[in-house]
Motif scaffolding. Structure first.
Motif, PDB file in Angstrom:
ATOM      1  N   GLU A 251      29.959  37.645  26.715  1.00  8.66           N
ATOM      2  CA  GLU A 251      31.244  36.973  26.721  1.00  8.66           C
ATOM      3  C   GLU A 251      32.314  37.904  27.264  1.00  8.66           C
ATOM      4  OE1 GLU A 251      32.191  35.481  22.910  1.00  8.66           O
ATOM      5  OE2 GLU A 251      30.327  34.331  22.693  1.00  8.66           O
ATOM      6  N   GLY A 252      33.172  37.343  28.102  1.00  5.95           N
ATOM      7  CA  GLY A 252      34.249  38.141  28.659  1.00  5.95           C
ATOM      8  C   GLY A 252      35.310  37.258  29.263  1.00  5.95           C
ATOM      9  N   VAL A 253      36.156  37.874  30.051  1.00  3.14           N
ATOM     10  CA  VAL A 253      37.241  37.161  30.729  1.00  3.14           C
ATOM     11  C   VAL A 253      37.112  37.423  32.222  1.00  3.14           C
ATOM     12  CG1 VAL A 253      39.741  36.965  31.006  1.00  3.14           C
ATOM     13  CG2 VAL A 253      38.760  37.341  28.733  1.00  3.14           C
ATOM     14  N   GLY A 254      37.197  36.355  33.015  1.00  2.00           N
ATOM     15  CA  GLY A 254      37.096  36.507  34.458  1.00  2.00           C
ATOM     16  C   GLY A 254      38.195  37.392  35.008  1.00  2.00           C
ATOM     17  N   ALA A 255      37.812  38.312  35.913  1.00  2.00           N
ATOM     18  CA  ALA A 255      38.779  39.267  36.459  1.00  2.00           C
ATOM     19  C   ALA A 255      38.707  39.332  37.979  1.00  2.00           C
ATOM     20  CB  ALA A 255      38.544  40.656  35.857  1.00  2.00           C
ATOM     21  N   GLY A 256      38.302  38.230  38.610  1.00  2.00           N
ATOM     22  CA  GLY A 256      38.257  38.200  40.066  1.00  2.00           C
ATOM     23  C   GLY A 256      36.876  38.495  40.605  1.00  2.00           C
ATOM     24  N   VAL A 257      36.828  38.898  41.863  1.00  2.00           N
ATOM     25  CA  VAL A 257      35.569  39.208  42.531  1.00  2.00           C
ATOM     26  C   VAL A 257      35.721  40.507  43.301  1.00  2.00           C
ATOM     27  CG1 VAL A 257      34.765  36.813  42.724  1.00  2.00           C
ATOM     28  CG2 VAL A 257      36.238  37.763  44.507  1.00  2.00           C
ATOM     29  N   THR A 258      34.615  41.176  43.537  1.00  2.00           N
ATOM     30  CA  THR A 258      34.625  42.415  44.311  1.00  2.00           C
ATOM     31  C   THR A 258      34.574  42.102  45.795  1.00  2.00           C
ATOM     32  OG1 THR A 258      32.223  42.697  44.466  1.00  2.00           O
ATOM     33  CG2 THR A 258      33.302  43.474  42.448  1.00  2.00           C
ATOM     34  N   VAL A 259      34.714  43.128  46.620  1.00  2.00           N
ATOM     35  CA  VAL A 259      34.643  42.961  48.060  1.00  2.00           C
ATOM     36  C   VAL A 259      33.237  42.569  48.496  1.00  2.00           C
ATOM     37  CG1 VAL A 259      34.073  45.349  48.627  1.00  2.00           C
ATOM     38  CG2 VAL A 259      35.436  43.968  50.238  1.00  2.00           C
ATOM     39  N   GLN A 260      32.247  42.757  47.639  1.00  2.00           N
ATOM     40  CA  GLN A 260      30.880  42.312  47.903  1.00  2.00           C
ATOM     41  C   GLN A 260      30.603  40.916  47.358  1.00  2.00           C
ATOM     42  OE1 GLN A 260      31.388  45.493  46.413  1.00  2.00           O
ATOM     43  NE2 GLN A 260      31.338  46.432  48.457  1.00  2.00           N
ATOM     44  N   GLY A 261      31.615  40.275  46.782  1.00  3.35           N
ATOM     45  CA  GLY A 261      31.442  38.931  46.266  1.00  3.35           C
ATOM     46  C   GLY A 261      30.850  38.878  44.874  1.00  3.35           C
ATOM     47  N   LEU A 263      31.011  38.903  40.762  1.00  4.51           N
ATOM     48  CA  LEU A 263      31.948  38.458  39.736  1.00  4.51           C
ATOM     49  C   LEU A 263      32.378  39.639  38.887  1.00  4.51           C
ATOM     50  CD1 LEU A 263      33.313  36.150  38.085  1.00  4.51           C
ATOM     51  CD2 LEU A 263      31.200  36.051  36.750  1.00  4.51           C
ATOM     52  N   LEU A 264      33.680  39.721  38.642  1.00  3.40           N
ATOM     53  CA  LEU A 264      34.216  40.754  37.754  1.00  3.40           C
ATOM     54  C   LEU A 264      34.542  40.130  36.400  1.00  3.40           C
ATOM     55  CD1 LEU A 264      36.639  42.649  40.162  1.00  3.40           C
ATOM     56  CD2 LEU A 264      34.554  43.577  39.147  1.00  3.40           C
ATOM     57  N   MET A 265      34.172  40.855  35.338  1.00  2.00           N
ATOM     58  CA  MET A 265      34.469  40.409  33.978  1.00  2.00           C
ATOM     59  C   MET A 265      35.041  41.557  33.172  1.00  2.00           C
ATOM     60  SD  MET A 265      31.014  38.284  32.972  1.00  2.00           S
ATOM     61  CE  MET A 265      31.579  38.095  31.272  1.00  2.00           C
ATOM     62  N   ASP A 266      36.035  41.253  32.369  1.00  2.99           N
ATOM     63  CA  ASP A 266      36.530  42.213  31.388  1.00  2.99           C
ATOM     64  C   ASP A 266      35.840  41.927  30.065  1.00  2.99           C
ATOM     65  OD1 ASP A 266      38.229  43.542  33.099  1.00  2.99           O
ATOM     66  OD2 ASP A 266      39.928  42.209  32.679  1.00  2.99           O
ATOM     67  N   VAL A 267      35.057  42.899  29.603  1.00  7.11           N
ATOM     68  CA  VAL A 267      34.255  42.742  28.390  1.00  7.11           C
ATOM     69  C   VAL A 267      34.631  43.849  27.417  1.00  7.11           C
ATOM     70  CG1 VAL A 267      31.931  42.600  27.437  1.00  7.11           C
ATOM     71  CG2 VAL A 267      32.380  41.747  29.753  1.00  7.11           C
ATOM     72  N   GLN A 268      35.333  43.491  26.351  1.00  4.71           N
ATOM     73  CA  GLN A 268      35.725  44.441  25.313  1.00  4.71           C
ATOM     74  C   GLN A 268      36.366  45.690  25.902  1.00  4.71           C
ATOM     75  OE1 GLN A 268      32.180  45.071  22.972  1.00  4.71           O
ATOM     76  NE2 GLN A 268      32.342  43.077  21.977  1.00  4.71           N
ATOM     77  N   GLY A 269      37.319  45.465  26.802  1.00  7.30           N
ATOM     78  CA  GLY A 269      38.067  46.581  27.372  1.00  7.30           C
ATOM     79  C   GLY A 269      37.401  47.268  28.537  1.00  7.30           C
ATOM     80  N   GLN A 270      36.209  46.829  28.908  1.00  8.69           N
ATOM     81  CA  GLN A 270      35.513  47.443  30.040  1.00  8.69           C
ATOM     82  C   GLN A 270      35.284  46.398  31.128  1.00  8.69           C
ATOM     83  OE1 GLN A 270      31.910  49.237  28.541  1.00  8.69           O
ATOM     84  NE2 GLN A 270      33.005  51.065  27.831  1.00  8.69           N
ATOM     85  N   ARG A 271      35.354  46.839  32.361  1.00  9.45           N
ATOM     86  CA  ARG A 271      35.122  45.937  33.485  1.00  9.45           C
ATOM     87  C   ARG A 271      33.662  46.010  33.910  1.00  9.45           C
ATOM     88  NH1 ARG A 271      39.817  44.534  37.358  1.00  9.45           N
ATOM     89  NH2 ARG A 271      40.357  43.718  35.292  1.00  9.45           N
ATOM     90  N   GLN A 272      33.066  44.839  34.036  1.00  9.94           N
ATOM     91  CA  GLN A 272      31.671  44.744  34.443  1.00  9.94           C
ATOM     92  C   GLN A 272      31.554  43.837  35.653  1.00  9.94           C
ATOM     93  OE1 GLN A 272      28.846  43.860  31.346  1.00  9.94           O
ATOM     94  NE2 GLN A 272      29.863  45.156  29.838  1.00  9.94           N
ATOM     95  N   THR A 273      30.491  44.047  36.436  1.00 12.79           N
ATOM     96  CA  THR A 273      30.227  43.213  37.599  1.00 12.79           C
ATOM     97  C   THR A 273      28.949  42.425  37.383  1.00 12.79           C
ATOM     98  OG1 THR A 273      28.988  44.981  38.721  1.00 12.79           O
ATOM     99  CG2 THR A 273      31.353  44.815  39.181  1.00 12.79           C
ATOM    100  N   VAL A 274      28.927  41.226  37.929  1.00 14.24           N
ATOM    101  CA  VAL A 274      27.760  40.355  37.859  1.00 14.24           C
ATOM    102  C   VAL A 274      27.421  39.932  39.274  1.00 14.24           C
ATOM    103  CG1 VAL A 274      26.827  38.191  36.947  1.00 14.24           C
ATOM    104  CG2 VAL A 274      28.455  39.525  35.584  1.00 14.24           C
TER     105      VAL A 274
END
Length: 291
Positions: A251-261, A263-274
């Motif tokens: 579970e997280g909050v959407g934070a946009g997309v990277t230059v590689q397309g 998905l960016l997510m903010d998860v408990q204060g950390q940014r993760q990519t999918v």
């Protein structure tokens, strides 16, 4: 070409598009199981036939045998698609007149395919809503869905197949034009949107005319700048940015997309990519089941 019941203006459309894709053919079928499947099978059949005849003869016929045009670009439309496929094997129901279902097949040499489906979705959204309000009514749900007013409008499925030293990309598109006729509510529920909500005059042939050129330009130009050239345009229509969501059980909050397309997510204060292909994204709000 099978008889069809709508005026698709295929000849004029071909005259407009063929200079962008030399060798392009346009076909309209009254009925098909899946336009992606039809085009992929043609490529595979060509390779099989060429192999049986031997490399020497195949080379004399342009590399892949008896129907060399199957290696050329093709825009295939099905008025009624009976077994359309979405991402991860989901079914896309398409009734004649109520939906636009088509696929574009073309040889495509890309060093990096990442983000192509996002660019395709963005190009089509801009073609259908060229002067959007803020926020836009047409938005993009990572990695391959179009949403209208918070409900699913359509989807994109990109598949590739090797053809000798080429790779053929098949880009499938399904869009709801209007609700399906009474009696098919199970196939088209109230949780889905249709383009007649955006413009009551739109028909499937008109929508095809609007999106075909931007689609081709997006795909053929993608190799020049990759998704980086589309990132800001995509983010202007990003449905997930700032919204709670779940991906791969996280579970997280959407934070946009990277230059590689990605998905960016903010998860408990950390940014993760999918990365695309790894997960199925679900908004943590009321959302209809995948169509």
């Amino acid at each position: 070409m099978a008889a069809n019941h709508q005026n698709w203006g295929a000849e004029s459309l071909w005259q407009d598009l063929e200079p962008l894709l030399p060798g392009l053919s346009i076909e309209v079928l009254a009925r098909a199981d899946s336009t992606n499947s039809v085009l992929l099978e043609r490529v595979r059949s060509e390779q099989h036939s060429a192999g049986e005849r031997g490399q020497e003869r195949a080379g004399e016929r342009g590399g892949f045998g008896r129907r060399a045009h199957d290696m050329q670009p093709c825009l295939l439309v099905a008025e009624h698609q009976t077994a359309g496929r979405g991402r991860m094997g989901r079914i896309w129901h398409a009734e004649a007149g109520a939906s636009l279902t088509f696929s574009l097949a073309l040889p495509l040499a890309l060093a990096d395919w990442a983000g192509l489906s996002l660019a395709v979705g963005c190009a089509m959204a801009e073609a259908l809503e060229p002067a959007p309000a803020r926020p836009p009514r047409l938005q993009l749900k990572w990695p391959n869905d179009l949403w209208l007013d918070g409900r699913k409008l359509g989807g994109i499925l990109i598949e590739t197949v090797s053809a000798g030293d080429q790779r053929i990309a098949v880009i499938g598109v399904g869009l709801n034009i209007r609700p399906q006729k009474p009696g098919n509510e199970s196939q088209f529920m109230s949780g889905y949107a249709s383009l007649d909500e955006l413009d009551t005059t739109l028909t499937a042939p008109e929508v095809l005319r609007r999106v075909a050129r931007p689609l081709i330009l997006a795909v053929t130009g993608f190799g020049q700048g990759g998704f980086g050239a589309w990132q800001q345009r995509y983010e202007a229509r990003d449905l997930l940015r700032g919204r709670p969501l779940m991906a791969a059980g996280i579970e997280g909050v959407g934070a946009g997309v990277t230059v590689q397309g990605e998905l960016l997510m903010d998860v408990q204060g950390q940014r993760q990519t999918v990365s695309a292909g790894e997960v199925s994204v679900r908004l943590q709000v009321s959302e209809p089941p995948a169509c």
